[in-house]
Design a protein around this motif. Structure first.
Motif, mmCIF file in Angstrom:
data_model
loop_
_atom_site.group_PDB
_atom_site.id
_atom_site.type_symbol
_atom_site.label_atom_id
_atom_site.label_comp_id
_atom_site.label_asym_id
_atom_site.label_seq_id
_atom_site.Cartn_x
_atom_site.Cartn_y
_atom_site.Cartn_z
ATOM 1 N N SER A 88 8.355 12.321 -10.527
ATOM 2 C CA SER A 88 9.428 12.240 -9.531
ATOM 3 C C SER A 88 8.874 12.141 -8.112
ATOM 4 C CB SER A 88 10.343 13.457 -9.654
ATOM 5 O OG SER A 88 11.366 13.422 -8.679
ATOM 6 N N GLN A 89 7.712 12.746 -7.878
ATOM 7 C CA GLN A 89 7.119 12.723 -6.542
ATOM 8 C C GLN A 89 6.643 11.332 -6.143
ATOM 9 O OE1 GLN A 89 7.045 15.299 -4.477
ATOM 10 N NE2 GLN A 89 7.848 16.794 -5.931
ATOM 11 N N PHE A 90 6.389 10.476 -7.141
ATOM 12 C CA PHE A 90 5.829 9.156 -6.862
ATOM 13 C C PHE A 90 6.869 8.038 -6.847
ATOM 14 C CE2 PHE A 90 2.087 11.166 -9.224
ATOM 15 C CZ PHE A 90 1.453 11.545 -8.055
ATOM 16 N N GLN A 91 8.144 8.367 -6.979
ATOM 17 C CA GLN A 91 9.154 7.325 -7.180
ATOM 18 C C GLN A 91 9.377 6.421 -5.970
ATOM 19 O OE1 GLN A 91 13.338 8.866 -7.384
ATOM 20 N NE2 GLN A 91 12.303 10.836 -7.472
ATOM 21 N N THR A 92 8.870 6.808 -4.803
ATOM 22 C CA THR A 92 9.005 5.948 -3.620
ATOM 23 C C THR A 92 7.839 4.975 -3.480
ATOM 24 O OG1 THR A 92 7.949 7.642 -2.228
ATOM 25 C CG2 THR A 92 10.365 7.667 -2.365
ATOM 26 N N ASN A 93 6.842 5.092 -4.346
ATOM 27 C CA ASN A 93 5.705 4.169 -4.295
ATOM 28 C C ASN A 93 6.144 2.737 -4.615
ATOM 29 O OD1 ASN A 93 4.356 6.544 -3.927
ATOM 30 N ND2 ASN A 93 2.877 6.248 -5.573
ATOM 31 N N LYS A 94 5.522 1.764 -3.992
ATOM 32 C CA LYS A 94 5.910 0.365 -4.169
ATOM 33 C C LYS A 94 5.786 -0.097 -5.611
ATOM 34 C CE LYS A 94 4.884 -1.216 0.538
ATOM 35 N NZ LYS A 94 4.060 -2.143 1.359
ATOM 36 N N LYS A 95 4.730 0.335 -6.298
ATOM 37 C CA LYS A 95 4.486 -0.116 -7.664
ATOM 38 C C LYS A 95 4.957 0.897 -8.712
ATOM 39 C CE LYS A 95 0.519 -3.003 -6.400
ATOM 40 N NZ LYS A 95 -0.915 -3.307 -6.668
ATOM 41 N N PHE A 96 5.875 1.754 -8.303
ATOM 42 C CA PHE A 96 6.353 2.792 -9.227
ATOM 43 C C PHE A 96 7.128 2.178 -10.393
ATOM 44 C CE2 PHE A 96 9.737 5.670 -10.657
ATOM 45 C CZ PHE A 96 8.980 6.760 -11.041
#
Length: 381
Positions: A150-158
């Protein structure tokens, strides 16, 4: 029993709630006379002086700090063991926080001492074990702290499926997976065959001592300066603060203070030696969280002093009960300010929420209950 505990930051620093969890575990190990060696990551806030402080307080036996090696120290090793593997697995780089030389340094520490248990904090540090040969009688435990996908969901390649699968696969290398909330316990246990243990953030009961301390702080706000807290602080001081009486004394503790404008009635304390002393003097705690996952340690810390909390819906994540727990929850800025004002001006309303905070903490987060769970894991009589 000998345990090697990896926790990257300084447990004695009160700048972040996760440090409080690490410190509470160290106090448990000390209370049960369990041999503990600690491994951390060297930084400006975690140096040899902090290791000495931990030793002097009897919280650890030995302390080690992982240091990033220079590329020039061994070009061949840098490319073969670090650079090329990271490029090949670049899509999973979010789940590996190790730097050049860390894995070798960690493996050397393990090799020099026969540990019964290796306890790793956070799934994205699990690769520290890549160069470690697991002994037949050694157990590996991961303290997840949070649902990282959930912490990485704003990453471009998520990509949800890829990230979640990676997180679960990393957990599967451990004999026991620790979680801090019921939601994470339910989620991870659906996909992991090895035991998943709910280890709540246990704290000493400070309610009686706090009740005897003069309250000189109306509102206390404790937070680090991560993305979620910065967004939350901006919301509070833009939407809620203007609605409050200028006579209310607010104390902000932690690096979030670097992101808050100066106000006459707001005191910023970037670093404090003993956060409990601040809580003892406080009437109300706020936790304006608009995003993020996992249990909010600052909420449990407040409840351990019997202090009512005013928060957004994210503030009660991970709590067994979402109501009747000492937390007044709303996403509406006007109601948020009304809750603060009513707690400060209505003694009966305050006492009602104080008692709910007291009961909820004693039923769920008193360190005595957490110690019993840890005793069963470590087979302590």
């Amino acid at each position: 029993m000998k345990i090697l505990y990896f926790y990257p930051e300084n447990p004695l620093s009160f700048s972040q709630g996760n440090n409080s969890r690490a410190l509470s575990l160290l106090h448990y190990f000390k209370n049960r006379s369990i041999y503990i060696d600690l491994v951390g990551e060297k930084s400006s806030e975690f140096g040899e002086d902090a290791i000495d402080d931990l030793k002097n307080e009897g919280l650890i036996k030995n302390g080690y700090l992982l240091k990033k090696e220079k590329k020039s120290s061994n070009i061949i090793k840098y490319y073969l063991n670090y650079s090329f593997p990271r490029k090949i697995n670049s899509k999973f780089k979010d789940f590996d926080r190790t730097k050049f030389g860390y894995k070798e340094q960690f493996a050397k520490i393990v090799k020099n001492t026969e540990y019964d248990i290796i306890l790793i904090s956070y799934v994205y540090w699990s690769s520290l074990l890549d160069n470690v040969t697991k002994g037949s009688n050694t157990k590996w435990i991961v303290d997840t702290h949070d649902f990282l996908t959930s912490q990485f969901q704003t990453n471009k390649k998520f990509a949800l499926d890829r990230y979640f699968k990676r997180e679960i696969n990393l957990m599967k290398k451990f004999d026991n997976v620790w979680v801090i909330s019921n939601e994470e316990n339910y989620l991870f246990s659906q996909f992991i065959n090895n035991p998943v243990s709910l280890i709540t953030h246990g704290l000493p009961n400070n309610i009686e001592t706090s009740s005897k301390t003069e309250k000189t702080i109306d509102v206390v706000y404790v937070a680090s300066e991560n993305f979620h807290n910065i967004k939350a602080a901006n919301w509070f001081f833009k939407e809620v603060y203007p609605l409050l009486s200028p006579d209310i004394k607010i104390t902000v503790v932690g690096k979030i203070g670097n992101h808050i404008p100066k106000f006459e009635n707001v005191e910023n304390l970037i670093l404090v030696k003993d956060l409990n002393e601040v809580y003892k003097k406080s009437k109300v705690t706020i936790c304006p969280m608009l995003s993020g996952t996992g249990v909010k340690i600052k909420v449990i810390e407040s409840l351990s002093h019997g202090i009512p909390v005013v928060c957004n819906e994210r503030g009660v994540d991970g709590l067994v009960n979402k109501t009747n727990n000492g937390c007044l929850t709303t996403n509406d800025s006007f109601l948020f300010s009304d809750y603060i004002s009513k707690l400060l001006n209505d003694a009966e309303f305050y006492n009602q929420n104080h008692l709910e905070a007291k009961r909820f903490f004693e039923d769920n987060f008193d360190s005595k209950k957490t110690y019993k769970i840890l005793d069963s894991i470590f087979k302590v009589n």
